[in-house]
Each structure stands twice: as C-alpha cells, then as structure tokens.
Write an enzyme that holds these catalytic residues in place. Structure first.
Site, short mmCIF file in Angstrom:
data_model
loop_
_atom_site.label_atom_id
_atom_site.label_comp_id
_atom_site.label_asym_id
_atom_site.label_seq_id
_atom_site.Cartn_x
_atom_site.Cartn_y
_atom_site.Cartn_z
N THR A 87 0.82 -1.21 0.00
CA THR A 87 0.00 0.00 0.00
C THR A 87 0.86 1.26 0.00
OG1 THR A 87 -1.81 -1.12 1.08
CG2 THR A 87 -1.75 1.25 1.35
N TYR A 107 -8.29 0.94 -3.08
CA TYR A 107 -7.18 1.38 -3.94
C TYR A 107 -6.50 0.13 -4.46
CZ TYR A 107 -4.76 -0.04 0.25
OH TYR A 107 -4.33 -0.77 1.32
N THR A 157 1.68 -4.19 4.24
CA THR A 157 1.60 -4.41 5.69
C THR A 157 1.00 -5.77 6.07
OG1 THR A 157 -0.53 -3.27 5.75
CG2 THR A 157 1.43 -1.96 6.24
N ASP A 158 0.32 -6.42 5.11
CA ASP A 158 -0.37 -7.67 5.48
C ASP A 158 0.59 -8.76 5.95
OD1 ASP A 158 -2.72 -6.45 4.90
OD2 ASP A 158 -3.09 -7.49 3.01
N LYS A 216 0.53 -6.97 12.83
CA LYS A 216 -0.55 -6.10 12.38
C LYS A 216 -1.80 -6.49 13.16
CE LYS A 216 -2.83 -4.49 8.15
NZ LYS A 216 -2.81 -4.54 6.67
N GLU A 256 -1.90 -27.51 29.11
CA GLU A 256 -3.03 -27.77 28.21
C GLU A 256 -2.90 -29.12 27.48
OE1 GLU A 256 -6.58 -27.00 27.44
OE2 GLU A 256 -5.55 -25.22 28.17
N1 LIG Z 1 -1.65 -1.88 3.88
C1 LIG Z 1 -1.15 -2.78 3.00
O1 LIG Z 1 -0.01 -2.67 2.63
C2 LIG Z 1 -2.04 -3.91 2.58
C3 LIG Z 1 -1.73 -4.57 1.27
N2 LIG Z 1 -2.73 -5.58 1.00
C4 LIG Z 1 -0.38 -5.29 1.29
O2 LIG Z 1 -0.04 -5.94 2.23
O3 LIG Z 1 0.34 -5.22 0.31
#
Ligand SMILES: NC(=O)C[C@H](N)C(=O)O
Length: 337
Positions: free
Chosen positions: A20, A34, A100-101, A173, A294
């Site tokens: 992103t 986007y 970020t994923d 995340k 557990e």
């Molecule tokens: N905020 C992001 O970067 C999400 C995007 N789907 C990625 O991980 O490339």
C-alpha cells in the site's frame, strides 16, 4: 560544501517490494479502496524530498506486489539482496518498503537470517500515497532516519510505523483500518520523532549476528502450513495439509494453544508419520503457549511456539527445518528466537 554533506551522511538503500505504501486510489477520499503496488521506487523517493537531508538514498525495485502474495522464493530473493547490500562497504543501512499484510513475516524472516549488525528497517503504510492524510511519507522518512542512525545497529530487524520503532520479531498487524495498526505484546523498542530515534528497550531474543541461520546457506524453504482452530474444530484441514506435503503444521490454536479433543488423535497420528505439530495461539493481543500446559507435549512429541503468533511460527519453523528435523532442537529454537 554539498560534497562534504554527502560524505557525512549515511548511505541508505531502499528496496521496494510493493504494498500500500506504493498504492494508488482513484481519489484522495479513497483511504481503503485502492490498488496496492502501483508506484515505483523512484517516485516514492521523489515524494519525500526531505530524505536527502537524512541520508544518501538510492532505491531498487526488487518486486512490485501486494504482500499477501509474497512467496517463499520472493522471501529468499529479498533476503539474498539484503545480505549482498549489507556486505557492501558503501551501504550503512537498508530500508524495505513492504505491504503491511505480511510485513511482520518478512521482518521476522530477515531478523533470523541476515548476518549483519547494520540497520534493516521494514516499513509500509496503511493508506495509499494518493489518500488524504497518507501515512507512507512519514513512515518512510522515519525508516530512513532509523536506518541511517548508528544507534539502530545490532538491534535486529526493525519496523517503523506510526512513529514507533518496533522489533521485527515481536510486531504484528493488529487492525487493518487504522494507521495505528502495528503493535507488539511487549511494547515498542523506541520512538522516532522528527528524524531522531529515542530508544527504551532492547530485544532479548537471538537475531541477525547472533543467529545460527544464514540466508547464504538456505537454498529453499520447506512447506510449513497453518491450520486455524476453533471450538470442536475437525481434523480435515490438518490431514489435508499433511497429505499435500507439509513438513510441519502450525496449530493456530485457541487460548493457550489448546487442541480440541476431536483433533488430538489425528495430530498424534500425524506426528507419528513424521509431521511436526507446533502449537501456537490466535488470541488477538498475543498468545503465550507453554510446554505441557493444556496438552502433554513431551508425551506427544509436539513443539510449542511460545509467544510467536501462527504466521511468525511458520517463518521460524521453515527456517529451523533447513537445519534440523529433531523436535527437541526445534523446541530449543522456539525458545531462543
Ligand atoms: N496496507 C497494505 O499494505 C495492505 C496490502 N494488501 C499489502 O499488504 O500489500
């Protein structure tokens, strides 16, 4: 004079992978709708002219993808390029722009396999650069600031999001719609404010220079898969993953990695067939799985992931399995890294 400043500044290479932070939306109001991985590295650097006050920055486009599609081969490719740059005398720090994923997976992977004390910073953004109040510019500025600072050396792979400096090992995340998305159960290592780093704590787990893993000796990564658990989960997914060739299955367990009684016999059988069973937890704020709490892990010869979430446990298991197939060794690594 200009030559003098350039000589004083650190040399930082930005490796761009997409995400992103390189995303573009149809209008400035599109903060969540986007396309990721649209903008090239030269344009990203040009978008933050202040970077030139922090470091001599140059960019390389290593790939251009949304991070959910990063393959094991992509990880190895990126890891090898980082190692080459870290070995080079004219590179002081490395920044990786990333979606970020799966940013936490790549950051942890690099933290395990890069034999350098030079700063390696992984950074992304929650909003594309075309959106109002986009967070990528400042996150990138902060990443370059940390990458060019001597203080960041030897602290393992770091993540700069939302003004915080996080350990690549710990950070995850936690939410997908806020710029305050990245958190660690154990807190950030520091803050970066107006280009200056302020440190508060150090990582305690083995990483980079102190790691027994080295990207230069890893040819490929074995198949490790994750099975998500919930109340009375069936064994269908676990069996299918093993049948498709998984060397280890990460049990993304409930609570402290608990395993439903419906599944226990199948996991015992899979272990007998040679598949490693690694108990992790998918609780939101961070799991804490202990051996023989557990489930009788000693008796079943299972491994616990301790505080590593399932996706990080998968990364460590893949890297660890390039060295050993012994469950006791795997467990040692899960305590130490
Ligand atoms: N905020 C992001 O970067 C999400 C995007 N789907 C990625 O991980 O490339």
């Amino acid at each position: 004079k200009e030559v003098e400043t350039q000589q004083k500044l650190a040399n930082v290479v930005i490796l761009a992978t997409g995400g992103t932070i390189a995303g573009a939306g149809a209008s400035a109001a599109n903060s969540a709708t986007y396309q990721a991985a649209k903008v090239g590295i030269e344009q990203l650097i040009a978008g933050v002219p202040e970077l030139s006050q922090l470091a001599n920055v140059r960019g390389e486009q290593v790939m251009q993808i949304a991070s959910e599609s990063i393959t094991n081969d992509n990880l190895l490719q990126l890891g090898r390029r980082v190692a080459e740059l870290a070995d080079s005398n004219d590179v002081d720090g490395i920044v990786i722009t990333h979606g970020t994923d799966t940013l936490e997976e790549t950051a942890y992977f690099l933290n395990l396999v890069e034999k350098t004390d030079k700063p390696i910073i992984v950074v992304g953004s929650m909003r594309p650069g075309t959106a109002m109040s986009a967070d990528g510019m400042l996150n990138l500025y902060n990443a370059v600031a940390v990458a060019s600072s001597k203080d960041a050396r030897g602290k393992g792979v770091l993540v700069t999001m939302n003004d915080e400096i996080q350990s690549g090992r710990d950070v995850s995340k936690m939410i997908n719609i806020k710029t305050e998305a990245f958190k660690s159960a154990w807190g950030p290592l520091g803050m970066v404010v107006e280009g200056k780093s302020y440190w508060f704590r150090l990582p305690a787990k083995r990483h980079t220079m102190d790691s027994e893993f080295d990207i230069k000796t890893i040819k490929s990564l074995p198949d490790v898969e994750i099975a998500y658990s919930y109340g009375n989960v069936s064994d269908t997914a676990y069996k299918a993953l093993a049948q498709s060739g998984a060397k280890a299955i990460i049990h993304a367990g409930t609570g402290n990695g608990s395993v439903s009684s419906r599944v226990v016999p199948s996991l015992q059988a899979l272990r007998k067939d040679g598949v490693h069973i690694i108990r992790s937890s998918h609780v939101n704020a961070g799991g804490f799985v202990l051996r023989n709490a557990e489930q009788p892990d000693d008796k079943y010869d299972w491994v616990v992931a301790h505080d590593l979430n399932p996706q990080k446990a998968r990364i460590l298991a893949m890297v660890a399995l390039t060295k050993t197939n012994d469950s006791k060794e795997l467990q040692r690594m899960f305590w130490e890294y």
